[in-house]
Design a protein around this motif. Sequence first.
Motif, short mmCIF file in Angstrom:
data_model
loop_
_atom_site.label_atom_id
_atom_site.label_comp_id
_atom_site.label_asym_id
_atom_site.label_seq_id
_atom_site.Cartn_x
_atom_site.Cartn_y
_atom_site.Cartn_z
N GLU A 37 0.81 -1.16 -0.06
CA GLU A 37 0.05 -0.01 0.03
C GLU A 37 0.90 1.03 0.00
N VAL A 38 2.27 1.17 0.17
CA VAL A 38 3.08 2.24 -0.04
C VAL A 38 4.10 2.13 -1.08
N VAL A 39 4.20 1.16 -1.70
CA VAL A 39 5.27 1.06 -2.87
C VAL A 39 4.61 0.90 -4.19
N ASP A 40 5.00 1.64 -4.96
CA ASP A 40 4.94 1.60 -6.41
C ASP A 40 5.73 0.47 -7.28
N VAL A 41 6.97 0.50 -6.91
CA VAL A 41 8.21 -0.12 -7.73
C VAL A 41 8.86 -0.78 -6.58
N ILE A 42 9.31 -2.13 -7.01
CA ILE A 42 10.32 -2.63 -6.15
C ILE A 42 11.52 -2.83 -6.86
N SER A 43 12.63 -2.49 -6.26
CA SER A 43 14.00 -2.51 -6.93
C SER A 43 14.93 -3.13 -6.12
N LYS B 211 18.54 -12.76 -14.04
CA LYS B 211 17.00 -13.63 -13.88
C LYS B 211 16.96 -13.98 -12.40
N PRO B 212 18.05 -14.72 -11.95
CA PRO B 212 17.95 -15.02 -10.54
C PRO B 212 17.77 -13.76 -9.62
N GLU B 213 18.39 -12.90 -9.87
CA GLU B 213 18.11 -11.90 -9.24
C GLU B 213 16.65 -11.15 -9.00
N TYR B 214 16.22 -11.31 -10.43
CA TYR B 214 14.67 -10.85 -10.36
C TYR B 214 13.85 -11.61 -9.85
N SER C 77 1.99 -8.47 -7.77
CA SER C 77 2.79 -8.06 -9.04
C SER C 77 3.00 -6.56 -9.12
N LYS C 78 4.17 -6.14 -9.12
CA LYS C 78 4.76 -4.80 -9.12
C LYS C 78 5.73 -4.51 -9.91
N VAL C 79 5.83 -3.41 -10.53
CA VAL C 79 6.83 -3.05 -11.52
C VAL C 79 8.28 -3.14 -10.70
N THR C 80 9.21 -3.66 -11.51
CA THR C 80 10.72 -3.97 -10.88
C THR C 80 11.51 -3.60 -11.53
N ALA C 81 12.58 -3.00 -11.01
CA ALA C 81 13.76 -2.07 -11.52
C ALA C 81 15.21 -2.62 -10.91
N LEU C 82 16.05 -1.99 -11.75
CA LEU C 82 17.55 -2.27 -11.20
C LEU C 82 17.84 -0.57 -10.65
N GLY C 83 17.65 -0.46 -9.38
CA GLY C 83 17.82 1.13 -9.13
C GLY C 83 19.25 1.38 -9.24
N GLU C 84 20.16 0.48 -8.82
CA GLU C 84 21.70 0.95 -9.43
C GLU C 84 22.20 -0.32 -9.91
N ILE C 85 22.97 -0.27 -10.92
CA ILE C 85 23.99 -1.42 -11.53
C ILE C 85 25.09 -0.79 -11.88
N GLY C 86 26.22 -1.69 -11.92
CA GLY C 86 27.63 -1.20 -12.42
C GLY C 86 27.86 -1.57 -13.80
N VAL C 87 27.14 -2.29 -14.28
CA VAL C 87 27.40 -2.65 -15.77
C VAL C 87 25.97 -2.61 -16.55
N THR C 88 26.05 -2.61 -17.77
CA THR C 88 24.72 -2.66 -18.42
C THR C 88 24.17 -4.26 -18.19
N TRP D 61 12.27 -6.44 -16.16
CA TRP D 61 12.83 -4.99 -15.65
C TRP D 61 12.46 -3.94 -16.28
N ALA D 62 12.03 -3.06 -15.43
CA ALA D 62 11.41 -1.69 -16.51
C ALA D 62 12.73 -0.90 -16.42
#
Length: 317
Positions: free
Chosen positions: A219-225, A239-242, A252-263, A276-277
């Motif tokens: 109820e307080v989260v739009d995206v999980i990352s 995929k395992p991290e997802y 079901s929530k929108v998912t994202a990589l908030g920070e990542i070191g490589v593409t 991943w959005a």
Amino acid sequence: MPCNPNASEEVKAVMTFLSEVAGKGLITGQHTQTRDQKELGYIQEVTGKLPALCGFELLSYSPNINYEDSGEECLVEVEENKNTLEKAWDWVLNQKGLITFAWHWFSPIGGRDKSFYTEFTDYDASQAVIEGTVEHQALISDMDHIAEILKEFRDKRIPLLWRPFHEAEGTWFWWGAKGPDVARKLYRIMYERYTNVHHLDNLIWVWNSPLKEGYPGDEVVDVISRDLYPPKRKHTALKPEYEELIQITPVSKVTALGEIGVTPNISEVAANGIPWAWYMIWSKEYGSTDVWTSEKVLYATYHHEYAITLDKLPRLY
């Protein structure tokens, strides 16, 4: 639908876009934290394109920076970050890109040097979640200070991907030092205050931790990352991290990589339909050199048909 029932129409439009794009495309993102934004210049030079999402840092806007007891590295980082909100405004008003904010929050009281790190402050987050304490009063004061900055974007009807208390699963930042349940409470305090007191209805709320324990609630989260730093030049679909991340909620929530070191390996992401959005490469050498991602891979990523770059981003607000 956004978790905030009073979310602006612009927030609803972005949330709809994120939901629809996940599994069909990948939004390219790049964090910046200095005025010169070398990362954007580097990407444009190598690929001829710009990311659809740009990340900005609010660390120098923290009210309680201890300039007298800080090392040179800290002072340089703060100085380089000053006035970057001007760049943020240019990004949303002129470039028409998506925007996300992170806040390396210098501890509300006490602390020295980079006091967003636990090792540099004795600020007790477990006391900060208790009303009536000095720590709580300082917490609210700092929140209110940043709220005034965010209100300027609200008043211009600019939706923000807001990622507070990032990496809450770790103990390296003061907001995670007392465990995930305290981090959960901090997040909910901010959500309630920003939504019900400051009416920041332009925020898209991004939770940033893969731990089920401490998840603040659907109820307080739009995206999980989550944030990930694979070895240099190791590009996978993650995929395992997802699959680990989506275990924190049955919804079901929108998912994202908030920070990542490589593409991410965009071909594998596309082939496997991993939703991943967006991803956001971190700043400095991660995003402005070929140390972590080669120029060849960066070019291929930005020119992949699955990639959503700034020129492919629809007008959302």
